[in-house]
Write a protein that holds these residues in place. Structure first.
Motif, short mmCIF file in Angstrom:
data_model
loop_
_atom_site.label_atom_id
_atom_site.label_comp_id
_atom_site.label_asym_id
_atom_site.label_seq_id
_atom_site.Cartn_x
_atom_site.Cartn_y
_atom_site.Cartn_z
N ALA A 46 43.07 68.94 24.81
CA ALA A 46 42.80 68.37 26.26
C ALA A 46 41.88 67.48 25.89
CB ALA A 46 42.38 69.46 27.29
N LEU A 47 42.12 66.21 26.58
CA LEU A 47 41.05 64.92 26.06
C LEU A 47 40.45 64.75 27.37
CD1 LEU A 47 43.43 62.93 24.29
CD2 LEU A 47 41.82 64.52 23.25
N VAL A 48 39.07 64.89 27.12
CA VAL A 48 37.85 64.55 28.52
C VAL A 48 37.33 63.28 28.14
CG1 VAL A 48 35.94 65.31 29.68
CG2 VAL A 48 37.69 67.08 28.82
N VAL A 49 37.73 62.23 28.84
CA VAL A 49 37.28 60.91 28.57
C VAL A 49 36.64 60.03 29.58
CG1 VAL A 49 39.30 60.64 27.14
CG2 VAL A 49 39.67 59.77 29.49
N GLU A 50 35.72 59.13 29.18
CA GLU A 50 34.86 58.27 30.03
C GLU A 50 35.97 57.27 30.24
OE1 GLU A 50 33.71 55.01 28.77
OE2 GLU A 50 35.03 55.95 27.26
N PRO A 51 35.52 56.22 31.25
CA PRO A 51 36.50 55.20 31.81
C PRO A 51 37.15 54.23 30.77
CG PRO A 51 34.72 55.42 33.33
CD PRO A 51 34.41 56.17 32.03
N THR A 52 36.13 53.80 29.73
CA THR A 52 36.69 52.79 28.90
C THR A 52 37.96 53.58 28.10
OG1 THR A 52 34.63 52.02 28.71
CG2 THR A 52 36.38 51.52 27.01
N ALA A 53 37.60 54.70 27.68
CA ALA A 53 38.77 55.59 26.93
C ALA A 53 39.76 55.79 27.77
CB ALA A 53 38.06 56.67 26.19
N LYS A 54 39.49 56.24 28.95
CA LYS A 54 40.62 56.37 30.02
C LYS A 54 41.64 55.01 30.04
CE LYS A 54 42.99 58.77 33.17
NZ LYS A 54 42.40 59.07 34.47
N ALA A 55 41.02 53.86 30.28
CA ALA A 55 41.88 52.80 30.34
C ALA A 55 42.71 52.54 29.09
CB ALA A 55 40.84 51.57 30.49
N ILE A 56 42.42 53.00 27.87
CA ILE A 56 43.10 52.84 26.80
C ILE A 56 44.28 53.71 26.65
CG2 ILE A 56 43.04 52.92 24.19
CD1 ILE A 56 40.11 51.90 24.40
N LEU A 57 43.90 54.93 27.07
CA LEU A 57 45.09 56.28 27.01
C LEU A 57 45.75 56.21 28.30
CD1 LEU A 57 42.66 58.81 25.35
CD2 LEU A 57 44.45 57.68 24.39
N GLY A 58 45.29 55.62 29.24
CA GLY A 58 46.22 55.47 30.33
C GLY A 58 46.39 56.96 30.92
N GLU A 59 47.49 57.28 31.99
CA GLU A 59 47.68 58.29 32.57
C GLU A 59 48.51 59.07 31.45
OE1 GLU A 59 46.56 59.42 35.31
OE2 GLU A 59 45.76 57.63 35.71
N ASN A 60 48.20 60.51 31.37
CA ASN A 60 48.65 61.47 30.25
C ASN A 60 48.26 62.95 30.60
OD1 ASN A 60 49.03 62.99 27.99
ND2 ASN A 60 48.90 60.96 26.78
N PRO A 61 49.22 63.72 30.62
CA PRO A 61 48.95 65.11 31.01
C PRO A 61 47.87 65.73 30.30
CG PRO A 61 51.29 64.74 30.56
CD PRO A 61 50.54 63.52 30.23
N GLN A 62 47.61 65.16 28.98
CA GLN A 62 46.54 65.70 28.22
C GLN A 62 45.12 65.22 28.13
OE1 GLN A 62 48.42 63.83 24.51
NE2 GLN A 62 46.28 64.68 23.82
N VAL A 63 45.02 64.10 29.47
CA VAL A 63 43.89 63.36 29.50
C VAL A 63 43.25 63.68 30.89
CG1 VAL A 63 42.83 60.97 29.68
CG2 VAL A 63 44.66 61.43 27.83
N ARG A 64 41.95 63.96 30.94
CA ARG A 64 41.31 64.10 32.39
C ARG A 64 39.91 63.28 32.30
NH1 ARG A 64 36.99 66.84 32.91
NH2 ARG A 64 36.64 68.89 31.62
N ASP A 65 39.57 62.70 33.42
CA ASP A 65 38.29 62.05 33.54
C ASP A 65 37.10 63.01 33.37
OD1 ASP A 65 39.71 59.74 34.12
OD2 ASP A 65 39.42 60.29 36.25
N ALA A 66 36.18 62.37 32.67
CA ALA A 66 34.97 63.16 32.28
C ALA A 66 34.13 63.42 33.48
CB ALA A 66 33.95 62.54 31.49
N GLN A 67 33.67 64.52 33.82
CA GLN A 67 32.60 64.95 34.91
C GLN A 67 31.38 65.09 34.38
OE1 GLN A 67 34.31 64.80 38.16
NE2 GLN A 67 36.30 64.29 36.73
N GLU A 68 30.13 65.13 35.26
CA GLU A 68 29.09 65.38 35.13
C GLU A 68 28.92 66.77 34.31
OE1 GLU A 68 24.93 64.95 34.96
OE2 GLU A 68 26.42 63.41 35.98
N GLY A 69 28.34 66.65 32.99
CA GLY A 69 27.76 67.57 32.14
C GLY A 69 28.80 67.83 31.15
#
Length: 416
Positions: A283-306
């Motif tokens: 599972a990939l926990v990503v900040e916005p720039t990485a999210k924009a590159i990887l796009g919507e993907n079941p293995q990707v979620r937005d990084a949260q505080e901490g």
């Protein structure tokens, strides 16, 4: 249990161990290794009880993996003990020597620490690792494992103490706190009259508790966010292989990769290839720039505080795109880069800048963070991976379990 009596027995055992010969200590280690193999069925049956109770208690897969013993792991533990036999005994060796102007011969000679208290969680192999290294260096030990490993540790301690007696060494050289009461840990941390060092092996909470409550010196280690930074010059294909190894080879280990930092110039090409190779397993926990590159993907979620302060110990990887090596190092300084960190690069300048700037106990250039390990470093097994800056750093092997005394020799010399 009376911990004061345990402390007294350990201190007395330490006196005897300090003068035990290398041959006698090695004999005890050889018997331990043999007895581990001879009692494999009993030990594995006890471990199966711990695993079943762990499942019933809802332990995570990562914790269950830390807890698990199987035939191959037990063989590996016995092999590690035999490796310790083959290592040089540091006790009695001289670090340096010189002749003073007054004629005195002055040297520093390695000596055991004395009594080492070790508090650890769901890793039964630690019981053997600690016992083996402490015995080789002439230290007595008082061990306190987690309740998750109770049955496993009971059998392992029986093997150790039986081997000690067969080798003519006191069984109290290795003692185990059988009751899981938290109060007993507090008592151990106050036994400064008998215990010379405390080594906690576990999460940040355990280290914090020991540091705040102990009247005995504490070795802080084991916890830390491990990073890999891929700079703009790196070989991308080879870097992906290293990252995969650092993340998935054994994700429950403290030197497994937690956060990946990627230079912005290569991120668009690199991250999709990495995600494809890691597949659904991670599972990939990503900040916005990485999210924009990887796009919507079941293995990707937005990084949260901490999230970037989390030691995952599982198939989860944090990813952040950075503008340059300076931002990568800044991120690491903020997010507890104290254990094992690496850079993937073809730039000598960037490699040296990373080595000198990272505050980690172990720093790598173009290598997996998974190498931070006593056996991998040729130290034999380890008692801990220290992330503090005093006495010892990184995997603590034999030399790190010794101190030294000054030895002066002269011909009835007096000071003028």
């Amino acid at each position: 249990m009376d911990l004061t009596l345990m402390g007294q027995a350990a201190k007395q055992a330490a006196f005897q161990l300090a003068t035990a010969s290398t041959a006698q200590k090695n004999k005890a280690l050889s018997i331990i290794a043999d007895e581990l193999e001879a009692n494999a069925n009993t030990i594995l049956a006890a471990n199966a009880q711990d695993i079943e109770l762990g499942r019933q208690a809802g332990l995570t897969d990562a914790l269950l993996d830390r807890l698990l013993l199987n035939e191959s792991r037990l063989e590996g533990i016995a092999a590690d003990v035999r490796n310790v036999i083959n290592l040089n005994d540091p006790v009695g060796s001289e670090i340096d020597s010189k002749i003073l102007e007054n004629g005195m011969s002055l040297s520093r000679r390695r000596v055991p620490l004395g009594v080492v208290g070790v508090i650890y969680e769901a890793r039964p192999n630690v019981t053997i690792d600690i016992a083996a290294l402490c015995l080789k260096t002439g230290n007595a030990s008082i061990l306190r494992g987690g309740k998750e490993t109770f049955f496993s540790n009971m059998e392992l301690v029986k093997v150790i103490q039986s081997a000690l007696e067969k080798a003519g060494l006191p069984a109290a050289s290795v003692q185990y706190i059988e009751k899981p009461d938290r109060e007993l840990v507090s008592q151990l941390l106050k036994l400064d009259e008998y215990v010379d060092m405390i080594i906690p092996r576990g999460g940040a909470g355990l280290h914090k508790m020991c540091k705040e409550n102990s009247t005995i010196p504490v070795i802080i280690g084991g916890f830390g966010i491990s990073h890999i930074f891929v700079d703009e010059t790196a070989d991308l294909a080879k870097s992906i292989d290293v990252i995969e190894n650092a993340k998935v080879q054994r994700p429950s280990a403290c030197n497994s990769l937690d956060t990946l930092l990627v230079h912005e110039k290569i991120a668009a090409e690199f991250l999709p290839k990495l995600a494809e190779q890691l597949g659904e397993k991670v599972a990939l926990v990503v900040e916005p720039t990485a999210k924009a590159i990887l796009g919507e993907n079941p293995q990707v979620r937005d990084a949260q505080e901490g999230d970037f302060d989390t030691e995952w110990l599982s198939y989860t990887l944090g990813i952040k795109v950075v503008t340059d090596i300076a931002e990568a190092i800044d991120h690491m300084q903020v997010h507890n880069a104290s254990h094992s960190d690496a850079i993937m690069t073809e730039s000598i300048r960037n490699a040296e800048l990373f080595i000198n700037s990272a505050g980690s106990a172990a720093v790598y250039v173009n290598a997996s963070t998974r190498f931070t390990d006593g056996a991998q470093f040729g130290l034999g097994a380890e008692v801990a991976v220290s992330t503090q800056k005093l006495h010892a750093r990184g995997p603590m092997g034999l030399e790190e379990l010794t101190s030294y005394k000054w030895v002066g020799k002269a011909d009835y010399l007096i000071r003028s």
